[in-house]
Design an enzyme around this catalytic site. Structure first.
Site, mmCIF file in Angstrom:
data_model
loop_
_atom_site.group_PDB
_atom_site.id
_atom_site.type_symbol
_atom_site.label_atom_id
_atom_site.label_comp_id
_atom_site.label_asym_id
_atom_site.label_seq_id
_atom_site.Cartn_x
_atom_site.Cartn_y
_atom_site.Cartn_z
ATOM 1 N N HIS A 16 0.453 -1.657 -0.303
ATOM 2 C CA HIS A 16 0.150 -0.069 0.254
ATOM 3 C C HIS A 16 0.753 0.790 0.269
ATOM 4 O O HIS A 16 1.874 1.314 0.731
ATOM 5 C CB HIS A 16 -1.081 0.194 1.384
ATOM 6 C CG HIS A 16 -2.196 1.162 1.784
ATOM 7 N ND1 HIS A 16 -1.921 2.678 1.643
ATOM 8 C CD2 HIS A 16 -3.211 1.091 1.063
ATOM 9 C CE1 HIS A 16 -2.357 3.306 1.149
ATOM 10 N NE2 HIS A 16 -3.552 2.296 0.756
ATOM 11 N N LYS A 19 2.271 2.181 3.448
ATOM 12 C CA LYS A 19 3.176 1.492 4.037
ATOM 13 C C LYS A 19 4.153 1.606 3.548
ATOM 14 O O LYS A 19 5.601 0.346 4.168
ATOM 15 C CB LYS A 19 2.449 0.032 4.025
ATOM 16 C CG LYS A 19 1.660 -0.283 4.911
ATOM 17 C CD LYS A 19 1.792 -0.506 5.875
ATOM 18 C CE LYS A 19 1.478 1.142 7.515
ATOM 19 N NZ LYS A 19 2.106 0.637 8.191
ATOM 20 N N GLU A 44 10.616 11.686 6.641
ATOM 21 C CA GLU A 44 9.237 12.009 6.021
ATOM 22 C C GLU A 44 8.994 11.129 4.802
ATOM 23 O O GLU A 44 10.176 11.110 4.487
ATOM 24 C CB GLU A 44 8.244 12.795 6.407
ATOM 25 C CG GLU A 44 7.803 13.736 7.622
ATOM 26 C CD GLU A 44 6.894 13.067 8.148
ATOM 27 O OE1 GLU A 44 6.426 11.780 7.798
ATOM 28 O OE2 GLU A 44 7.305 13.073 9.542
ATOM 29 N N GLU A 57 14.665 15.612 9.380
ATOM 30 C CA GLU A 57 15.789 16.624 9.971
ATOM 31 C C GLU A 57 16.530 14.748 10.750
ATOM 32 O O GLU A 57 16.070 13.862 11.313
ATOM 33 C CB GLU A 57 15.113 17.099 11.290
ATOM 34 C CG GLU A 57 14.928 18.263 11.541
ATOM 35 C CD GLU A 57 14.428 19.235 12.040
ATOM 36 O OE1 GLU A 57 14.147 18.803 13.033
ATOM 37 O OE2 GLU A 57 14.383 20.739 12.028
ATOM 38 N N PHE A 252 -7.876 -4.239 -10.611
ATOM 39 C CA PHE A 252 -7.442 -3.643 -9.471
ATOM 40 C C PHE A 252 -5.981 -3.421 -10.131
ATOM 41 O O PHE A 252 -4.928 -4.499 -9.470
ATOM 42 C CB PHE A 252 -7.282 -4.258 -8.385
ATOM 43 C CG PHE A 252 -6.960 -3.263 -7.389
ATOM 44 C CD1 PHE A 252 -6.130 -2.042 -7.589
ATOM 45 C CD2 PHE A 252 -6.520 -3.922 -5.799
ATOM 46 C CE1 PHE A 252 -4.675 -1.482 -6.289
ATOM 47 C CE2 PHE A 252 -5.962 -2.920 -4.817
ATOM 48 C CZ PHE A 252 -5.029 -1.523 -5.468
ATOM 49 N N ASP A 260 -1.937 6.131 -6.366
ATOM 50 C CA ASP A 260 -2.235 6.885 -5.506
ATOM 51 C C ASP A 260 -0.667 6.964 -4.455
ATOM 52 O O ASP A 260 -0.025 6.367 -4.125
ATOM 53 C CB ASP A 260 -3.272 6.390 -4.161
ATOM 54 C CG ASP A 260 -4.091 6.952 -3.418
ATOM 55 O OD1 ASP A 260 -3.898 8.615 -3.924
ATOM 56 O OD2 ASP A 260 -4.046 6.742 -1.946
ATOM 57 N N LYS A 287 10.530 8.008 12.945
ATOM 58 C CA LYS A 287 11.047 8.701 14.103
ATOM 59 C C LYS A 287 11.583 7.341 15.242
ATOM 60 O O LYS A 287 11.626 6.577 15.074
ATOM 61 C CB LYS A 287 9.704 9.117 14.949
ATOM 62 C CG LYS A 287 8.776 10.296 14.446
ATOM 63 C CD LYS A 287 7.476 9.752 15.391
ATOM 64 C CE LYS A 287 6.792 11.044 14.734
ATOM 65 N NZ LYS A 287 5.470 11.683 15.588
ATOM 66 N N ASP A 293 6.208 9.492 21.155
ATOM 67 C CA ASP A 293 4.933 9.231 20.258
ATOM 68 C C ASP A 293 5.586 7.540 20.422
ATOM 69 O O ASP A 293 4.371 6.620 20.006
ATOM 70 C CB ASP A 293 4.998 10.220 18.587
ATOM 71 C CG ASP A 293 4.172 10.903 18.860
ATOM 72 O OD1 ASP A 293 3.433 11.092 19.975
ATOM 73 O OD2 ASP A 293 4.675 12.023 17.960
#
Length: 412
Positions: A16, A19, A44, A57, A252, A260, A287, A293
């Protein structure tokens, strides 16, 4: 608490687009931690047709030129460091299985916009003098466990993950060569007296090779999916009354980042408990473990799982909260949803958790030391859920149930 109801959770495969982004971001975390266990990473990833873009960073001494005293926003990379990052990204995409015209590990365009960590964040997080290492951000984190499955996870999510893991394994071993990497699953289960007893609806959408949306090829794909689901779910859950939706939109063939765009951190409910428990809002992938988090979500799962494994409750939710730059949690909350063992209260469990010395006061450093989080163990967690996995060696240490005796002793 309701005892008779329908509940649904979904999962998405490693192919995905979101993912794919998560796994790339965690591949960068692993790369940095392998170089320097004290690395700071906030990576990111965006994926789209034939393109991957990194931003964020980092602070990892071996990856930056040691002669560069300040972490430059426009340079400072050690020789070969950028090449290592790109190689890790392309290797991740190759291992997922993307060799398509619209997304191919070898030919896609790669952009790296990672730069040095903000000095203002560093001064709040790093330990100095009498100051302990602080949390990497403010926020609330939740952990959860229940006795619905051997993994102590919500059944709707646990089995949704397992269906997609099986599809991926069969794709890679050529048992099902008509499958492509992108897929989603969704299970609706009927609960009676608080326990899952039957599957009322199943949705599986899987990317496929050309032509497998019509005729005999479509029938082959659907028959294969039904066989996998029947083998994954407990006996008797699938019946003539179960509603099936396999590739309900038809073809599909175009999937993954070509179909996407993908972004890190957009599948936080898939990553956690499938909606069966609260979520604090922070994503995990990309992270390093100083970010609460991630690390606090792991320790709350660990605590909740050990409470259930110890027989102290059948269902348990735990919340922690933190402030950026502050080491100790601001609050600890336990809710066993009325399922605790005789004589065990939620307040007693909160007190017990506070008193277990090996947990290090649930500070960011205490969590990392107890669970051993300063290691390159995160890419594996970035698909098929961070929880309900098998603790194996250094991997998934938050899934261990080695706190059972300590909890019982703390409760007297």
């Amino acid at each position: 608490m309701r005892t008779n109801y329908l509940f649904t959770s979904e999962s998405v495969s490693e192919g995905h687009p979101d993912k794919v982004s998560d796994q790339i971001s965690d591949a960068i975390v692993d790369l940095m931690l392998a170089k320097d266990p004290e690395s700071r990473v906030a990576c990111e990833t965006m994926t789209t047709t034939q393109r991957i873009i990194l931003s964020g960073e980092i602070r990892c001494a071996p990856m930056y030129d040691k002669n560069n005293e300040e972490w430059s926003y426009n340079g400072g990379w050690a020789p070969g460091a950028k090449d290592e990052i790109e190689a890790a990204v392309r290797r991740t995409v190759r291992e997922i299985g993307y060799e398509q015209d619209g997304f191919h590990w070898k030919t896609l365009t790669f952009e790296n916009h990672l730069h040095g960590q903000s000095s203002e964040i560093a001064q709040g997080v790093d330990s100095s003098g009498n100051k302990d290492e602080g949390a990497g951000d403010q926020g609330i984190m939740f952990g959860f466990a229940c006795d619905e499955t051997p993994d102590l996870m919500p059944a709707t999510l646990d089995y949704s993950h397992k269906i997609l893991e099986r599809l991926a394994a069969d794709r890679k071993s050529s048992i099902a060569p008509f499958l492509e990497p992108d897929a989603k699953s969704q299970l609706s289960l009927r609960y009676e007296n608080g326990k899952p007893v039957a599957c009322t609806a199943i949705v599986v959408s899987t990317q496929h090779a050309k032509g497998y949306h019509e005729g005999e090829k479509e029938a082959e794909l659907k028959s294969y999916v039904k066989k996998v689901v029947a083998e994954i779910l407990p006996e008797g859950w699938v019946s003539d009354e179960t509603e099936w939706h396999i590739n309900p939109t038809g073809a599909f063939e175009i999937g993954g980042p070509d179909g996407d765009a993908g972004l890190t951190g957009r599948k936080i409910i898939v990553d956690t408990y499938g909606g069966a428990a609260p979520h604090g809002g922070g994503a995990f992938s990309g992270k390093d473990p100083t970010k609460v988090d991630r690390s606090a979500a792991y320790i709350t799962r660990y605590l909740a799982k050990n409470i259930v494994a110890a027989g102290l409750a059948r269902r348990c939710t735990i919340q922690l909260s933190y402030a950026i730059g502050v080491s100790k949690p601001l609050s600890i909350y336990v809710d066993t949803h009325g399922t605790s063992a005789d004589g065990v209260t939620d307040e007693a469990l909160e007190t017990a958790i506070r008193g277990i010395e090996k947990l290090g006061g649930l500070t960011p450093r205490g969590i990392r030391m107890h669970l051993g989080l300063n290691k390159p163990i995160y890419r594996k967690s970035a698909a098929y859920g961070h929880f309900g996995r098998q603790a194996d060696g250094d991997s998934f240490p938050w899934e261990r149930t080695d706190l059972v005796d300590d909890l019982k002793a703390a409760l007297g």
